[in-house]
Design a protein around this motif. Structure first.
Motif, short mmCIF file in Angstrom:
data_model
loop_
_atom_site.label_atom_id
_atom_site.label_comp_id
_atom_site.label_asym_id
_atom_site.label_seq_id
_atom_site.Cartn_x
_atom_site.Cartn_y
_atom_site.Cartn_z
N UNK A 1 0.99 -1.39 -0.03
CA UNK A 1 -0.12 0.06 0.04
C UNK A 1 0.85 1.17 0.11
N UNK A 2 0.69 2.32 -0.95
CA UNK A 2 1.21 3.68 -0.80
C UNK A 2 0.19 4.62 -0.49
N UNK A 3 0.73 5.41 0.46
CA UNK A 3 -0.20 6.59 0.70
C UNK A 3 0.72 7.73 0.97
N UNK A 4 0.19 8.98 0.57
CA UNK A 4 0.72 10.26 0.76
C UNK A 4 -0.04 10.86 2.15
N UNK A 5 1.01 11.56 2.72
CA UNK A 5 0.56 12.26 3.91
C UNK A 5 0.73 13.86 3.45
N UNK A 6 -0.28 14.54 3.36
CA UNK A 6 -0.35 15.86 2.69
C UNK A 6 -0.91 16.99 3.56
N UNK A 118 7.98 -3.93 0.03
CA UNK A 118 7.46 -3.14 1.30
C UNK A 118 6.01 -3.42 1.87
N UNK A 119 5.56 -3.39 2.86
CA UNK A 119 4.13 -3.49 3.23
C UNK A 119 3.61 -2.02 2.92
N UNK A 120 4.35 -1.17 3.27
CA UNK A 120 3.98 0.23 3.47
C UNK A 120 4.90 1.21 2.88
N UNK A 121 4.46 2.05 1.70
CA UNK A 121 5.30 3.11 1.37
C UNK A 121 4.38 4.32 1.54
N UNK A 122 5.13 5.22 2.30
CA UNK A 122 4.50 6.70 2.95
C UNK A 122 5.36 7.82 2.16
N UNK A 123 4.52 8.73 1.62
CA UNK A 123 5.25 9.84 0.92
C UNK A 123 4.93 10.89 1.75
N UNK A 124 6.03 11.77 2.14
CA UNK A 124 6.00 12.86 3.19
C UNK A 124 5.80 13.80 1.84
#
Length: 249
Positions: A1-6, A118-124
């Motif tokens: 899962x890939x999610x952005x923190x915005x 990866x289990x998670x990719x988080x984009x800052x």
């Protein structure tokens, strides 16, 4: 899962949330990659003790501006890697204005090659609606929007929601809103009023977990540690642990 923190504004706790979620998930045994595309590079400075020794070619600058493979570095936290940012990413909008390739998908191309590792990719994301943010949203499955107390902070939701809609329409039809996270909450009337308006206006889209304003978080970053390493019993650490459970990550 890939999610952005915005967040469209700076100073909302966006980078704090990116670091805390990445560290919390990694400490629970998940394999996590944090991708820093905020040119202020605060996530990178906290998680990489030798950050100042990195060249721009060893950062996300190389991928976004030069279309090179993503430069990934291990952090001191087991199971957490980071693709650090660079101050020269601030030139992205100028550089990509005349680009003839699919400029919105430069980050997505590289993450598509890595996501199975990866289990998670988080984009800052950067605190602005720019080509960097568009790259992040195009590469993501979901977006978490960070909101702190205040009139201008609430007003910014309209703009960032519009940006999510435009990316859905033109670049990533599968992009979804993960929800709004209320941060930097305190005992003031302004904070309580902001949260009330947010929940009334965006019913069902605001996360139950509220992140408190906490001096331990600033001290943790000053000491180049995540909150779980610096003060695991603090209110902030407990709040981010609750958030991870709420999101079922």
């Amino acid at each position: 899962m890939i999610f952005s923190v915005a967040s469209q504004k700076g100073g909302t706790g966006k980078t704090t949330t990116s670091i805390s979620l990445s560290a919390g998930l990694a400490r629970s045994g998940k394999k996590v990659l944090l991708v820093d595309v905020d040119s202020q590079a605060n996530s990178s400075k906290v998680l990489l003790p030798d950050y100042t020794q990195l060249s721009k070619e060893q950062t996300t600058f190389s991928t976004i501006l030069n279309r090179q493979p993503l430069a990934i570095h291990p952090t001191s936290i087991p199971s957490l890697d980071i693709a650090p940012s660079h101050i020269l990413l601030s030139n992205t909008d100028i550089e990509l204005t005349t680009a003839k390739d699919h400029r919105e998908a430069r980050l997505k191309r590289e993450l598509d090659r890595l996501k199975d590792q990866y289990d998670y990719i988080i984009i800052d994301c950067p605190p602005a609606l720019s080509w960097l943010t568009i790259n992040a949203f195009t590469a993501s499955d979901q977006v978490m929007v960070i909101i702190s107390p205040g009139y201008f902070e609430l007003d910014s939701i309209v703009q960032i929601s519009k940006a999510i809609g435009e990316v859905q329409e033109y670049f990533n039809p599968n992009l979804r809103l993960m929800g709004f996270l209320f941060t930097m909450s305190d005992a003031t009337v302004a904070s309580a009023t902001s949260l009330k308006i947010l929940r009334q206006t965006y019913t069902g889209q605001v996360m139950n977990t509220i992140i408190p304003r906490n001096t331990d978080m600033r001290a943790a970053h000053f000491n180049k540690k995540d909150i779980f390493a610096f003060s695991p019993q603090s209110k902030s650490a407990e709040a981010y642990a609750r958030l991870i459970k709420e999101l079922k990550l």
